[in-house]
Write an enzyme that holds these catalytic residues in place. Structure first.
Site, short mmCIF file in Angstrom:
data_model
loop_
_atom_site.label_atom_id
_atom_site.label_comp_id
_atom_site.label_asym_id
_atom_site.label_seq_id
_atom_site.Cartn_x
_atom_site.Cartn_y
_atom_site.Cartn_z
N HIS A 127 -15.39 -4.13 10.03
CA HIS A 127 -14.94 -2.82 10.51
C HIS A 127 -16.10 -1.86 10.70
CE1 HIS A 127 -10.49 -2.71 9.28
NE2 HIS A 127 -10.85 -3.97 9.33
N ARG A 140 -0.82 -11.16 13.43
CA ARG A 140 -1.56 -10.34 12.46
C ARG A 140 -0.92 -10.32 11.08
NH1 ARG A 140 -5.74 -8.45 11.35
NH2 ARG A 140 -5.43 -6.21 11.24
N ASN A 180 0.81 -1.22 0.00
CA ASN A 180 0.00 0.00 0.00
C ASN A 180 0.85 1.28 0.00
OD1 ASN A 180 -2.34 1.48 0.18
ND2 ASN A 180 -2.82 0.91 2.31
N TRP A 225 2.23 5.92 13.26
CA TRP A 225 0.87 5.39 13.03
C TRP A 225 0.96 4.03 12.39
CZ3 TRP A 225 -2.77 3.95 9.43
CH2 TRP A 225 -2.37 4.04 8.08
N ARG A 267 -14.87 -4.86 14.76
CA ARG A 267 -13.83 -3.91 15.15
C ARG A 267 -14.50 -2.55 15.32
NH1 ARG A 267 -8.44 -1.54 11.99
NH2 ARG A 267 -9.85 0.05 11.22
N HIS A 287 -3.20 1.29 16.04
CA HIS A 287 -2.32 1.81 14.98
C HIS A 287 -0.96 2.33 15.48
CE1 HIS A 287 -4.78 1.19 11.51
NE2 HIS A 287 -5.81 1.74 12.08
N GLU A 323 -5.24 -4.19 19.16
CA GLU A 323 -4.23 -4.39 18.11
C GLU A 323 -3.23 -3.25 18.05
OE1 GLU A 323 -6.24 -4.71 14.36
OE2 GLU A 323 -4.44 -4.23 13.22
N TYR A 342 -7.59 8.26 11.16
CA TYR A 342 -7.62 7.10 10.27
C TYR A 342 -8.49 5.99 10.86
CZ TYR A 342 -6.00 3.38 7.29
OH TYR A 342 -5.96 2.35 6.40
N GLU A 399 -9.65 -11.05 9.51
CA GLU A 399 -10.15 -9.71 9.20
C GLU A 399 -10.76 -9.73 7.79
OE1 GLU A 399 -7.09 -6.75 8.87
OE2 GLU A 399 -8.51 -5.10 9.09
N ASP A 428 -8.21 -1.24 17.10
CA ASP A 428 -6.87 -1.08 16.53
C ASP A 428 -6.25 0.23 17.02
OD1 ASP A 428 -4.61 -1.02 14.93
OD2 ASP A 428 -5.67 -1.48 13.07
N GLU A 483 0.86 -6.73 11.53
CA GLU A 483 0.47 -6.49 10.14
C GLU A 483 1.60 -5.86 9.32
OE1 GLU A 483 -2.97 -3.86 10.82
OE2 GLU A 483 -1.81 -2.27 9.89
N ASP A 489 -6.28 -3.46 1.03
CA ASP A 489 -5.02 -3.36 0.28
C ASP A 489 -4.32 -4.72 0.15
OD1 ASP A 489 -4.68 -2.05 3.14
OD2 ASP A 489 -2.73 -2.94 2.71
N HIS A 533 -4.01 -10.26 8.63
CA HIS A 533 -4.34 -8.91 8.18
C HIS A 533 -5.11 -8.96 6.86
CE1 HIS A 533 -2.65 -4.75 6.88
NE2 HIS A 533 -3.70 -4.57 7.65
C1 GCO Z 1 -5.99 -2.99 9.68
C2 GCO Z 1 -4.96 -2.05 9.26
C3 GCO Z 1 -5.21 -1.25 8.04
C4 GCO Z 1 -3.87 -0.66 7.60
C5 GCO Z 1 -3.71 -0.61 6.14
C6 GCO Z 1 -2.33 -0.12 5.76
O1 GCO Z 1 -5.97 -3.35 10.82
O2 GCO Z 1 -6.77 -3.41 8.84
O3 GCO Z 1 -4.40 -1.34 10.31
O4 GCO Z 1 -6.18 -0.29 8.29
O5 GCO Z 1 -3.66 0.58 8.15
O6 GCO Z 1 -3.95 -1.88 5.65
O7 GCO Z 1 -1.95 -0.54 4.52
MG MG Z 2 -4.36 -2.72 11.93
#
Ligand code: GCO
Ligand code: MG
Length: 409
Positions: free
Chosen positions: A122, A290, A37, A409, A147, A219, A243, A159, A346, A217, A269, A323, A319
């Site tokens: 989500h 993840r 991504n 982040w 989530r 982040h 997460e 985000y 997920e 999450d 992830e 993306d 994950h």
């Molecule tokens: C999640 C992730 C995504 C990522 C994204 C980055 O838990 O699904 O944190 O939101 O931020 O896939 O490429």
């Molecule tokens: Mg995440």
């Protein structure tokens, strides 16, 4: 059998995807996901400049040998670009092996350990009523675990929170990386966040009751002690997982968090190899792995890290944002179906445009995902449709604190 061609296809149906297609002299083809991504062309170039010519003439059945060859021979190991490229090769070879055997890949990994994969969806909202609507909508669609992300008073752009009402159809509008020449800037205030999040979970529990599995999450935005505080303050709301509470380059940071909270932790992830998990797994500092097949070198290493994790009762939570392409999602779904220590998958549905480019045998029924029983991975690329969506530069957003400091982040 011999590999006769290896082509890299970049397409952007709603967002950018990089796909490797391997062709053999017996007419079988295999697909692999190499999408990173916001850095898509780096992997496309790694593949076309340094990898595809090495594949020509090789026996596609030798998956492990090819993986080790690409990993060890480059001298420069690991890193997201290298490992996404190796992942694409690995997945494409498993796809070919499955087609040659006339079996879905999960059969080659030991067969199904369950009927289907439970998923989480989500939900998000800028305020509590919007969040509740989003949770209800996901429950109506069959999701059994949710989530929860929400805006935080004092933070203007965050985000993971859909900016539009869910009814607009742009359901996960935060998720495609922003198209344009520059990333968008968001803001962040850890104290405001730590104060607000427990109130959101209290409201959700009061509305939806104690049963519904809830996830969140972080982040990577907290320090270890802040992460410990969050885990502790969320204990009354019984999360399924919390997460990415802190950046995990320093795996030892999780010792401190773990000493303070029983909230289950999910990490990985952004990890590329088993070495990123070594301490976390061995010392039982996390509960869920993840990793994504696409960023972790493919199906082969994902299966291995889960076998390592199994010794410590650590489960999978691969994950699966949009993306990770339908090819990557299928790849890890085959692993998830086969391993005993599966946890949850997920799942964010890909857009309609994405699904016209990637034709899939995957099903999502009553909250459960299944990769299907087509031989191989169960995904085919419609190259004509792919060609009609040219690459567009895109970036993930970044964020700054109120004093202007760039933040994690
Ligand atoms: C999640 C992730 C995504 C990522 C994204 C980055 O838990 O699904 O944190 O939101 O931020 O896939 O490429
Ligand atoms: Mg995440």
């Amino acid at each position: 059998m011999k590999i006769t061609a290896a082509d890299v296809i970049v397409t952007s149906p709603s967002r950018n995807f990089v796909t490797l297609k391997i062709t053999t002299d017996e007419g079988l083809t295999g697909l692999g996901d190499a999408t990173l991504n916001g850095r898509e062309l780096a992997v496309a170039s790694y593949l076309t400049e340094h990898v595809t010519q090495l594949l020509i003439g090789r026996d596609p059945h030798r998956i492990e040998d090819t993986w080790q060859f690409l990993y060890r021979s480059a001298y420069w190991r690991r890193g997201p670009v290298t490992m996404a490229a190796i992942a694409a090769v690995d997945m494409a070879l498993w796809d070919i092996k499955g087609k040659a055997a006339g079996m879905p890949v999960y059969q080659l990994l030991g067969g199904a350990s369950r009927t289907a994969l439970r998923t989480y969806g989500h939900a998000s909202g800028r305020d509590i009523p919007e969040l509740f609507d989003s949770i209800r909508q996901h429950l109506e669609e069959g999701y059994k675990s949710i989530r929860v992300q929400s805006s935080v008073p004092g933070i203007k752009a965050l985000y993971g929170v859909a900016a539009q009402a869910q009814a607009t159809g742009e359901r996960y509008d935060f998720e495609p990386a922003g198209r344009g020449a520059q990333p968008t800037e968001e803001d962040w205030d850890t104290r405001a966040y730590l104060r607000h999040v427990p109130t959101v979970f209290e409201a959700v529990r009061n509305e939806f009751g104690p049963e519904l599995p809830l996830l969140h999450d972080g982040h990577h935005r907290m320090t270890p002690i802040q992460a410990a505080k969050l885990g502790k303050s969320l204990e009354p709301y019984d999360l399924f997982w919390l997460e990415d509470v802190t950046p995990a380059e320093n795996q030892e940071a999780f010792r401190l968090i773990r000493q303070h909270t029983t909230t289950p932790l999910a990490v990985g992830e952004v990890f590329n190899t088993v070495f990123d998990f070594q301490t976390l797994i061995r010392e039982q500092l996390i509960d869920y792995v993840r990793a994504a097949s696409t960023h972790f070198g493919g199906i082969s290493p994902l299966k291995k890290v889960m076998d390592y994790a199994a010794q410590y009762q650590i489960r999978s939570g691969f994950h699966g944002p949009t993306d990770v392409s339908p090819v990557g999602l299928a790849a890890q779904s085959h692993v998830g179906l086969a391993i005993h220590n599966f946890g949850i998958q997920e799942y964010m549905e890909h857009s309609k445009k994405t699904n016209t480019v990637f034709e899939q045998s995957m099903t999502f029924v009553d909250g459960y995902l299944h990769p299907g029983d087509s031989p191989g991975l169960g995904v085919e690329l419609n190259e004509e449709a792919a060609a009609s969506f040219p690459y567009q530069q895109a970036y993930l957003p970044y964020n700054r604190l109120t004093d202007g400091t760039v933040h994690d982040w």
